[in-house]
Design an enzyme around this catalytic site. Structure first.
Site, PDB file in Angstrom:
ATOM      1  N   ARG A  32       0.810  -1.214   0.000  1.00  0.00           N
ATOM      2  CA  ARG A  32       0.000   0.000   0.000  1.00  0.00           C
ATOM      3  C   ARG A  32       0.849   1.272   0.000  1.00  0.00           C
ATOM      4  NH1 ARG A  32      -5.315  -0.599   2.325  1.00  0.00           N
ATOM      5  NH2 ARG A  32      -6.149  -2.550   1.520  1.00  0.00           N
ATOM      6  N   ASP A 137     -16.000  11.011   2.454  1.00  0.00           N
ATOM      7  CA  ASP A 137     -14.963  10.003   2.673  1.00  0.00           C
ATOM      8  C   ASP A 137     -13.683  10.727   3.087  1.00  0.00           C
ATOM      9  OD1 ASP A 137     -14.689   6.806   1.701  1.00  0.00           O
ATOM     10  OD2 ASP A 137     -12.781   7.876   1.971  1.00  0.00           O
TER      11      ASP A 137
END
Ligand SMILES: C[S@@+](CC[C@H](N)C(=O)[O-])C[C@H]1O[C@@H](n2cnc3c(N)ncnc32)[C@H](O)[C@@H]1O
Length: 272
Positions: A32, A137
């Protein structure tokens, strides 16, 4: 990666986003955070952690947090909540004045599929002109994509019935753009569910799906309580299939026979 580097990164995402990274998730940090490390010419996660501990690392901290969010989403995810919404929205609409907007919160909206699915349900009910969906978000990148409303062939094939695809999307350079009519009923903002939510106003319906799973119990309780403050007394809360309010808050009660669908517990004013 040293234990100290893992601790620095794990405690950063926990504080900033509520996301709990167990030691079993250490493997995913390389994948990631690889892109970010290459961009900054950092050779290792230890070097990244050292940079995060140095003063002036705010932007890096935000980027690391964003990179560690899981943004999986698709249209009409799990089906049932949207079938339930289709049954319940006419009742809520009738209880409001005809000119009143129907406000729906898509909390942790990711790339917007949930918000647009809600808009498609409202359109089927003839309620699209009254609809005001707000999607928020933490990740700026997913909010940018949600606002753009452009999806790949793979994304539209996940959950979107073909007649809805044809009706609400236009093909554009091999991708699919959501129609202006649907887009008009939906708005997106960046926002952290751990922050004060009062400025968002009140909602008739809240979708908060597949995000509480990443939080620890006290954080789940806190977020559920903040959502209860924002929900109309006759409103509805939808959680994800692996999420529950049980043991976390007394402010919602499950709607019998409906998995993941909750009604707010209306508090009586103190007698006196
Ligand atoms: C798995 S997706 C769920 C998307 C959508 N709700 C669904 O069910 O398909 C989880 C989203 O939660 C967001 N997220 C994680 N922590 C957050 C927080 N503290 N505040 C707001 N969003 C958060 C992530 O960025 C990610 O896009």
């Amino acid at each position: 990666m040293s234990g100290a580097a893992f601790e620095t990164i794990a405690s950063l995402v926990r504080t900033r986003a509520g996301i709990v990274l167990g030691a079993d998730k250490a493997y995913m940090l390389d994948t990631r955070l690889g892109g970010l490390m290459r961009e900054l010419s950092l050779a290792s996660l230890d070097a990244l952690a050292a940079k995060l501990r140095a003063p002036g690392s705010e932007r890096l901290a935000a980027a690391v947090t964003e990179a560690l969010t899981t943004n999986e989403s698709f249209f009409f995810r799990d089906g049932k909540p949207f079938e339930h919404l289709k049954r319940v929205l006419p009742r809520i609409a009738a209880a409001r004045g005809p000119a009143q907007k129907l406000r729906i919160f898509s909390a942790a909206c990711s790339t917007g599929q949930e918000a647009y699915s809600i808009a498609m349900v409202a359109e089927q009910l003839g309620l699209l002109p009254r609809l005001e969906v707000l999607g928020t978000d933490l990740s700026q990148e997913v909010v940018r994509r949600a606002r753009e409303g452009v999806y790949s062939q793979f994304e539209v094939q996940r959950g979107l019935p073909v007649q809805m695809l044809v009706k609400h999307f236009k093909q554009e350079a091999g991708q699919w753009r959501v129609s202006p009519a649907l887009r008009a009923g939906v708005r997106f903002e960046t926002g952290n569910l751990l922050a004060d939510l009062r400025h968002l106003g009140n909602f008739d319906v809240i979708f908060c799906r597949n995000v509480l799973i990443y939080f620890d119990a006290p954080t789940k309780s806190r977020v559920l309580s903040a959502l209860a403050d924002r929900l109309a007394p006759d409103g509805v809360l939808y959680l994800g299939g692996a999420e529950t309010v049980l043991g976390l808050t007394e402010r919602f009660t499950i709607i019998e026979g409906e998995r993941g669908v909750y009604a707010p517990v209306v508090r009586m004013a103190a007698a006196g």
